[in-house]
Design a protein around this motif. Structure first.
Motif, mmCIF file in Angstrom:
data_model
loop_
_atom_site.group_PDB
_atom_site.id
_atom_site.type_symbol
_atom_site.label_atom_id
_atom_site.label_comp_id
_atom_site.label_asym_id
_atom_site.label_seq_id
_atom_site.Cartn_x
_atom_site.Cartn_y
_atom_site.Cartn_z
ATOM 1 N N VAL A 125 25.288 -78.916 13.761
ATOM 2 C CA VAL A 125 26.345 -77.906 13.752
ATOM 3 C C VAL A 125 25.747 -76.501 13.627
ATOM 4 O O VAL A 125 24.888 -76.262 12.772
ATOM 5 C CB VAL A 125 27.309 -78.162 12.568
ATOM 6 C CG1 VAL A 125 28.264 -77.003 12.383
ATOM 7 C CG2 VAL A 125 28.082 -79.458 12.795
ATOM 8 N N PRO A 127 27.030 -73.224 12.316
ATOM 9 C CA PRO A 127 28.193 -72.732 11.564
ATOM 10 C C PRO A 127 28.786 -71.474 12.195
ATOM 11 O O PRO A 127 28.048 -70.635 12.723
ATOM 12 C CB PRO A 127 27.613 -72.426 10.171
ATOM 13 C CG PRO A 127 26.383 -73.276 10.084
ATOM 14 C CD PRO A 127 25.823 -73.307 11.472
ATOM 15 N N TRP A 135 31.626 -77.135 3.244
ATOM 16 C CA TRP A 135 31.286 -78.526 3.551
ATOM 17 C C TRP A 135 31.535 -79.433 2.351
ATOM 18 O O TRP A 135 31.831 -80.618 2.514
ATOM 19 C CB TRP A 135 29.824 -78.614 3.999
ATOM 20 C CG TRP A 135 29.669 -78.319 5.453
ATOM 21 C CD1 TRP A 135 29.326 -77.133 6.020
ATOM 22 C CD2 TRP A 135 29.883 -79.231 6.536
ATOM 23 N NE1 TRP A 135 29.317 -77.242 7.384
ATOM 24 C CE2 TRP A 135 29.647 -78.518 7.729
ATOM 25 C CE3 TRP A 135 30.246 -80.575 6.609
ATOM 26 C CZ2 TRP A 135 29.765 -79.116 8.991
ATOM 27 C CZ3 TRP A 135 30.358 -81.169 7.862
ATOM 28 C CH2 TRP A 135 30.130 -80.448 9.027
ATOM 29 N N LEU A 147 22.251 -78.401 9.961
ATOM 30 C CA LEU A 147 22.791 -77.073 10.223
ATOM 31 C C LEU A 147 21.769 -76.317 11.055
ATOM 32 O O LEU A 147 20.602 -76.206 10.665
ATOM 33 C CB LEU A 147 23.064 -76.356 8.910
ATOM 34 C CG LEU A 147 24.025 -77.100 7.975
ATOM 35 C CD1 LEU A 147 24.012 -76.472 6.596
ATOM 36 C CD2 LEU A 147 25.431 -77.127 8.544
ATOM 37 N N PRO A 151 22.359 -70.981 8.167
ATOM 38 C CA PRO A 151 22.523 -71.851 7.002
ATOM 39 C C PRO A 151 23.891 -71.673 6.356
ATOM 40 O O PRO A 151 24.589 -70.686 6.599
ATOM 41 C CB PRO A 151 21.426 -71.358 6.060
ATOM 42 C CG PRO A 151 21.383 -69.883 6.344
ATOM 43 C CD PRO A 151 21.690 -69.724 7.830
ATOM 44 N N ALA A 159 18.446 -78.136 7.502
ATOM 45 C CA ALA A 159 18.725 -76.932 8.292
ATOM 46 C C ALA A 159 17.489 -76.555 9.092
ATOM 47 O O ALA A 159 16.355 -76.760 8.643
ATOM 48 C CB ALA A 159 19.150 -75.772 7.391
ATOM 49 N N THR A 316 15.062 -77.039 4.475
ATOM 50 C CA THR A 316 15.284 -76.023 5.507
ATOM 51 C C THR A 316 13.957 -75.715 6.176
ATOM 52 O O THR A 316 12.984 -75.376 5.501
ATOM 53 C CB THR A 316 15.867 -74.740 4.902
ATOM 54 O OG1 THR A 316 17.161 -75.011 4.369
ATOM 55 C CG2 THR A 316 15.989 -73.649 5.962
#
Length: 337
Positions: A125, A127, A135, A147, A151, A159, A316
């Motif tokens: 996704v 965002p 979420w 993500l 982020p 992410a 991340t």
């Protein structure tokens, strides 16, 4: 209404048990070759297709589908991401279902809910600029989630981001080192994470080069489309408010080039994101290049890893950018020189 053939129909046509047909269509190979041949012939004759949506509802079964929600299907950046994700997913036997939020938080939430209702195995996704819900408020279970590009505050997802601030800082410093002193930022709304990060890098570079504090920044954040960027840069050229441009995405860069063409003169320019026609100008366009395909592949690999049992802590990943100087960052005495 014509009824779709079922596995029971295939079993009847082939003269075998329903269990044998089920094993065959699910890829099992330890089936008598004669029976397998009869089943294959019956499938072709009847036009049978597996109902993967129904299969995914049954415990322990999967529809082999990954949902991808991006921000703007018309933006070449996202089409490149989607293509890279599809390539990795396809190699692993997964279909990617792609939808665009158009930067609308409520639409984004509806798309996520719809994909989860269809039992996608994983989600990737981008965002939206303004989230409509957290979420943490999404009803469980949430499939493995990555993500991408931006982020959010959610501990249950991986992410994949680019070093937006670092790339923008490098671009702006290149313009300053080439002699520019009034460098304008041309980009989209600072509500968007990537724009905020790029603007922060731009501001840091100006401060580092001794070209003024935040109150002196020449910031344009209304260039969402190529046409808007062209109008904004045209105004800059007319009032001579800047002597160089940092274009914060590929649409802003292309809009700036069109404004240069219309005005018959150009300013030093560095854009964020490379694009195919960047080499066609004279001089070619200097850019900050992020490896978009690597971002897409990394996101797909993370989702597939979670689906294959990876239980390591969520993380991340920030991928580096690269400054490519081709000459457009320098001052020229006349257009096209």
């Amino acid at each position: 209404m014509v009824r779709n053939p079922t596995m029971k129909d295939v079993a009847h046509e082939a003269g075998v048990s329903l269990k044998t047909v089920s094993r065959h269509v699910n890829g099992e190979t330890n089936i008598d070759p004669d029976l397998a041949g009869r089943i294959s012939a019956a499938i072709v004759k009847l036009g049978y297709r597996r109902n993967l949506s129904a299969a995914s509802i049954r415990p322990g079964r999967t529809g082999k589908t990954i949902g991808l929600v991006i921000s703007d299907l018309a933006n070449p950046y996202y089409s490149t991401l989607a293509r890279a994700i599809e390539s990795v997913a396809d190699a692993a036997g997964y279909l990617v279902t792609i939808a665009s939020s158009e930067e609308d938080g409520r639409r984004h939430d509806r798309l996520v809910d719809r994909l989860m209702e269809q039992r996608v195995d994983g989600l990737i996704v981008v965002p939206p600029r303004r989230a409509a819900r957290d979420w943490a408020d999404v009803a469980a279970p949430i499939p493995p989630l990555v993500l991408l590009d931006r982020p959010v505050s959610y501990a249950g997802a991986d992410a994949v981001l680019a070093d937006n601030a670092g790339g923008a800082r490098a671009a702006t410093l290149a313009l300053a080192r080439a002699g520019s002193r009034r460098i304008a930022f041309v980009g989209d709304s600072l509500d968007i994470y990537t724009m905020r990060e790029r603007h922060a890098g731009y501001a840091a570079a100006l401060a580092e080069a001794g070209l003024g504090g935040a109150g002196d920044l020449l910031t344009i954040t209304t260039a969402h489309t190529r046409e808007q960027a062209e109008r904004e840069v045209g105004a800059v050229l007319r009032d001579d408010s800047a002597d160089a441009l940092f274009a914060a995405n590929n649409r802003a860069t292309i809009g700036a080039l069109l404004a240069f063409q219309q005005a018959g003169r150009r300013l030093p320019l560095v854009g964020f994101d490379d694009f195919e026609t960047a080499l066609l100008g004279d001089p070619p366009v200097s850019v900050v290049s992020q490896d978009i395909e690597l971002m897409g592949r990394t996101a797909a690999e993370l989702v597939l890893g979670r689906l294959n049992g990876d239980t390591s802590p969520f993380a991340t990943r920030v991928l580096p950018t690269r400054l490519i100087l081709r000459g457009s960052e320098k001052h020229h005495t006349c257009a096209g020189s």
